[in-house]
Design a protein around this motif. Structure first.
Motif, PDB file in Angstrom:
ATOM      1  N   SER A 292     -51.864   4.292  10.820  1.00  0.00           N
ATOM      2  CA  SER A 292     -51.211   5.332  10.820  1.00  0.00           C
ATOM      3  C   SER A 292     -50.909   5.713  12.414  1.00  0.00           C
ATOM      4  O   SER A 292     -49.877   6.304  13.084  1.00  0.00           O
ATOM      5  CB  SER A 292     -52.398   5.863  11.394  1.00  0.00           C
ATOM      6  N   SER A 293     -50.923   4.927  13.574  1.00  0.00           N
ATOM      7  CA  SER A 293     -50.171   4.629  14.485  1.00  0.00           C
ATOM      8  C   SER A 293     -49.093   3.942  14.481  1.00  0.00           C
ATOM      9  O   SER A 293     -48.344   4.619  15.693  1.00  0.00           O
ATOM     10  CB  SER A 293     -51.445   3.105  14.944  1.00  0.00           C
ATOM     11  N   SER A 294     -48.493   3.954  14.104  1.00  0.00           N
ATOM     12  CA  SER A 294     -47.046   3.496  13.908  1.00  0.00           C
ATOM     13  C   SER A 294     -46.351   5.464  13.046  1.00  0.00           C
ATOM     14  O   SER A 294     -45.050   5.199  12.992  1.00  0.00           O
ATOM     15  CB  SER A 294     -46.756   2.800  12.807  1.00  0.00           C
ATOM     16  N   LEU A 295     -47.229   6.055  13.158  1.00  0.00           N
ATOM     17  CA  LEU A 295     -46.660   6.795  12.972  1.00  0.00           C
ATOM     18  C   LEU A 295     -45.980   8.002  13.662  1.00  0.00           C
ATOM     19  O   LEU A 295     -46.654   7.904  14.755  1.00  0.00           O
ATOM     20  CB  LEU A 295     -47.555   7.968  11.560  1.00  0.00           C
ATOM     21  N   VAL A 296     -45.055   9.345  14.027  1.00  0.00           N
ATOM     22  CA  VAL A 296     -44.826   9.880  14.459  1.00  0.00           C
ATOM     23  C   VAL A 296     -44.953  10.947  13.948  1.00  0.00           C
ATOM     24  O   VAL A 296     -44.370  11.814  12.891  1.00  0.00           O
ATOM     25  CB  VAL A 296     -43.290  10.277  15.043  1.00  0.00           C
ATOM     26  N   THR A 297     -46.292  12.264  14.379  1.00  0.00           N
ATOM     27  CA  THR A 297     -46.646  13.277  13.751  1.00  0.00           C
ATOM     28  C   THR A 297     -45.918  14.110  14.276  1.00  0.00           C
ATOM     29  O   THR A 297     -46.343  15.304  13.288  1.00  0.00           O
ATOM     30  CB  THR A 297     -47.887  13.251  13.636  1.00  0.00           C
ATOM     31  N   SER A 298     -45.208  14.595  15.626  1.00  0.00           N
ATOM     32  CA  SER A 298     -45.092  15.998  16.172  1.00  0.00           C
ATOM     33  C   SER A 298     -43.709  15.685  17.464  1.00  0.00           C
ATOM     34  O   SER A 298     -43.645  14.484  17.220  1.00  0.00           O
ATOM     35  CB  SER A 298     -45.992  16.535  16.547  1.00  0.00           C
ATOM     36  N   LEU A 299     -43.240  16.625  17.211  1.00  0.00           N
ATOM     37  CA  LEU A 299     -42.510  16.980  18.336  1.00  0.00           C
ATOM     38  C   LEU A 299     -42.700  18.064  19.047  1.00  0.00           C
ATOM     39  O   LEU A 299     -42.252  19.169  18.879  1.00  0.00           O
ATOM     40  CB  LEU A 299     -40.283  16.389  17.794  1.00  0.00           C
ATOM     41  N   ALA A 300     -42.695  17.677  20.684  1.00  0.00           N
ATOM     42  CA  ALA A 300     -42.986  18.940  21.079  1.00  0.00           C
ATOM     43  C   ALA A 300     -41.194  19.526  22.127  1.00  0.00           C
ATOM     44  O   ALA A 300     -41.023  18.084  22.533  1.00  0.00           O
ATOM     45  CB  ALA A 300     -43.730  18.673  22.373  1.00  0.00           C
ATOM     46  N   VAL A 301     -40.556  20.728  21.691  1.00  0.00           N
ATOM     47  CA  VAL A 301     -39.465  20.829  21.761  1.00  0.00           C
ATOM     48  C   VAL A 301     -39.273  21.767  22.883  1.00  0.00           C
ATOM     49  O   VAL A 301     -40.377  22.614  23.370  1.00  0.00           O
ATOM     50  CB  VAL A 301     -38.573  21.164  21.240  1.00  0.00           C
ATOM     51  N   SER A 302     -39.093  21.635  24.810  1.00  0.00           N
ATOM     52  CA  SER A 302     -39.308  22.009  25.727  1.00  0.00           C
ATOM     53  C   SER A 302     -38.016  22.689  26.134  1.00  0.00           C
ATOM     54  O   SER A 302     -37.422  21.346  26.875  1.00  0.00           O
ATOM     55  CB  SER A 302     -40.476  21.676  26.357  1.00  0.00           C
TER      56      SER A 302
END
Length: 133
Positions: free
Chosen positions: A83-93
């Motif tokens: 699971s450490s190799s996963l990108v779980t989200s993208l926060a857009v600002s």
């Protein structure tokens, strides 16, 4: 353009002559003005991946986020994938939420892809949308 090709050849030849190693193409278009590729990271997009706008109430940006969420193709990882190799989200600002589109609007952005949450920061919503592309 012949002049552009000549400049590229001169830059590459100069770098090779000086012993400078050029980074591999990051496989994005348009090519960023600057980028860094980590040789130690092999990340995958989590099946539960989500994009959220952290600082913008812009309906244009919200619509773009919804559109890109529909276009993302999720790869299925084998059971037991770390699971450490996963990108779980993208926060857009977006620093400024003005929706006025005009000639010369700032479309610059910074995209940092990390394990877990990644970030996309821009000065304008149009920069954020360019980063989503």
């Amino acid at each position: 353009c012949i002049m552009h090709a000549l400049v590229v050849v001169v830059v590459v030849w100069s770098a090779l002559a000086l012993g400078i190693t050029l980074a591999a193409d990051p496989f994005v278009w348009p090519l960023p003005s600057a980028y860094l590729i980590s040789s130690s990271m092999n990340l995958n997009v989590a099946n539960s991946f989500n994009i959220t706008a952290t600082s913008s109430s812009s309906t244009i940006l919200q619509t773009a986020i919804q559109r890109y969420m529909q276009d993302i193709i999720f790869t299925h990882l084998p059971d037991g994938a770390p699971s450490s190799s996963l990108v779980t989200s993208l926060a857009v600002s977006a620093k400024f939420t003005d929706e006025t589109l005009q000639l010369g609007v700032d479309e610059s952005y910074t995209l940092e892809i990390n394990q877990g949450e990644s970030t996309l920061n821009a000065n304008t919503i149009y920069g954020a949308m360019r980063g989503l592309e």
